[in-house]
Design a protein around this motif. Structure first.
Motif, short mmCIF file in Angstrom:
data_model
loop_
_atom_site.label_atom_id
_atom_site.label_comp_id
_atom_site.label_asym_id
_atom_site.label_seq_id
_atom_site.Cartn_x
_atom_site.Cartn_y
_atom_site.Cartn_z
N TYR A 1 0.87 -1.18 0.00
CA TYR A 1 0.00 0.00 0.00
C TYR A 1 0.90 1.23 0.00
CZ TYR A 1 -3.57 -3.25 1.71
OH TYR A 1 -4.44 -4.30 1.86
N VAL A 2 0.68 2.15 -0.93
CA VAL A 2 1.45 3.38 -1.00
C VAL A 2 0.46 4.53 -0.98
CG1 VAL A 2 3.10 4.73 -2.35
CG2 VAL A 2 3.23 2.22 -2.37
N THR A 3 0.61 5.41 0.00
CA THR A 3 -0.31 6.54 0.09
C THR A 3 0.22 7.72 -0.72
OG1 THR A 3 0.71 7.64 1.99
CG2 THR A 3 -0.88 5.89 2.46
N SER A 4 -0.68 8.57 -1.09
CA SER A 4 -0.28 9.90 -1.53
C SER A 4 0.26 10.62 -0.30
CB SER A 4 -1.49 10.67 -2.07
OG SER A 4 -2.00 10.03 -3.21
N GLY A 5 1.02 11.66 -0.53
CA GLY A 5 1.50 12.43 0.61
C GLY A 5 0.33 13.02 1.37
N GLN A 6 0.30 12.77 2.67
CA GLN A 6 -0.75 13.32 3.53
C GLN A 6 -0.26 14.67 4.05
OE1 GLN A 6 -3.86 11.73 3.84
NE2 GLN A 6 -2.82 10.74 2.12
N ILE B 1 -3.16 10.58 8.35
CA ILE B 1 -2.49 9.29 8.12
C ILE B 1 -3.29 8.18 8.78
CG2 ILE B 1 -0.47 7.91 8.79
CD1 ILE B 1 1.19 10.53 8.30
N MET B 2 -3.71 8.40 10.02
CA MET B 2 -4.49 7.37 10.71
C MET B 2 -5.79 7.07 9.97
SD MET B 2 -2.73 6.17 13.12
CE MET B 2 -4.05 5.12 13.69
N ALA B 3 -6.43 8.08 9.42
CA ALA B 3 -7.68 7.87 8.66
C ALA B 3 -7.42 7.02 7.43
CB ALA B 3 -8.30 9.21 8.28
N VAL B 4 -6.32 7.28 6.74
CA VAL B 4 -5.98 6.48 5.55
C VAL B 4 -5.69 5.03 5.96
CG1 VAL B 4 -4.25 6.16 3.74
CG2 VAL B 4 -5.18 8.42 4.17
N LEU B 5 -4.94 4.85 7.03
CA LEU B 5 -4.64 3.49 7.49
C LEU B 5 -5.93 2.74 7.85
CD1 LEU B 5 -1.53 4.13 9.79
CD2 LEU B 5 -1.54 3.13 7.49
N GLU C 1 -8.07 1.22 5.11
CA GLU C 1 -7.59 -0.02 4.50
C GLU C 1 -7.32 -1.11 5.53
OE1 GLU C 1 -7.41 -0.81 1.30
OE2 GLU C 1 -8.20 1.18 0.79
N GLU C 2 -7.82 -0.90 6.76
CA GLU C 2 -7.63 -1.84 7.87
C GLU C 2 -6.15 -2.14 8.11
OE1 GLU C 2 -10.15 -5.22 7.10
OE2 GLU C 2 -11.96 -3.97 7.18
N LEU C 3 -5.34 -1.07 8.05
CA LEU C 3 -3.91 -1.18 8.32
C LEU C 3 -3.61 -0.63 9.70
CD1 LEU C 3 -2.65 0.16 4.88
CD2 LEU C 3 -2.48 -2.21 5.68
N LEU C 4 -2.53 -1.13 10.28
CA LEU C 4 -2.04 -0.68 11.58
C LEU C 4 -0.66 -0.07 11.40
CD1 LEU C 4 -2.98 -3.91 13.57
CD2 LEU C 4 -4.28 -1.77 13.48
N ALA D 1 3.08 0.82 3.20
CA ALA D 1 2.71 -0.22 4.15
C ALA D 1 2.59 -1.56 3.42
CB ALA D 1 1.38 0.12 4.83
N ALA D 2 2.69 -2.63 4.18
CA ALA D 2 2.57 -3.97 3.61
C ALA D 2 1.77 -4.84 4.58
CB ALA D 2 3.95 -4.59 3.39
N LYS D 3 0.87 -5.65 4.01
CA LYS D 3 0.04 -6.52 4.84
C LYS D 3 -0.13 -7.87 4.14
CE LYS D 3 -4.49 -5.77 5.24
NZ LYS D 3 -5.78 -5.22 5.68
N VAL D 4 0.05 -8.93 4.91
CA VAL D 4 -0.12 -10.28 4.38
C VAL D 4 -1.58 -10.62 4.39
CG1 VAL D 4 0.41 -12.73 4.71
CG2 VAL D 4 2.13 -11.00 5.20
#
Length: 119
Positions: free
Chosen positions: A21-26, A50-54, A57-60, A116-119
């Motif tokens: 996962y690659v975000t645009s600059g927040q 940043i927290m809202a974007v995470l 996508e259910e990222l931590l 970010a990366a998620k399995v």
């Protein structure tokens, strides 16, 4: 290898078979679409964004492997690190910081991109 000079890791390993996962600059825009004048207020808003974007996508924070930071003025590292610690709790990703003359809009004083990366 010398220890990092800040709260980051020299290298972060992406888990095997992970989705990237690659975000645009927040940036430091608030919920009303306004940019505060102070860099610290923009830093705080940027971490909120940043927290809202995470969450979307259910990222931590543990999923974050790389952070790129650009700022147009000197970062107050004591304040920044308080926000950083709330997100990472000592398990730091790789990080790059750069100071630039301008960002996408004249009001923007800081922009943070997350990988970010998620399995």
């Amino acid at each position: 290898m010398p220890a990092p000079v800040g709260n980051y890791a020299h290298i972060t390993k992406t888990p095997r078979n992970a989705e990237l996962y690659v975000t645009s600059g927040q940036v430091g825009i608030d919920g009303n679409g306004q940019f505060p004048q102070s860099l610290n207020d923009q830093v705080q808003n940027t971490f909120t964004n940043i927290m809202a974007v995470l969450v979307s996508e259910e990222l931590l924070a543990e999923n974050i492997i790389k952070v790129n930071i650009w700022a147009t003025e000197e970062i107050d590292w004591n304040f920044f690190d308080e926000q950083w610690e709330q997100l990472f709790h000592k398990d730091y990703p790789s990080m790059t910081v750069g100071y630039v003359d301008k960002l996408g809009l004249p009001e923007i004083k800081i922009e943070i991109e997350i990988w970010a990366a998620k399995v």
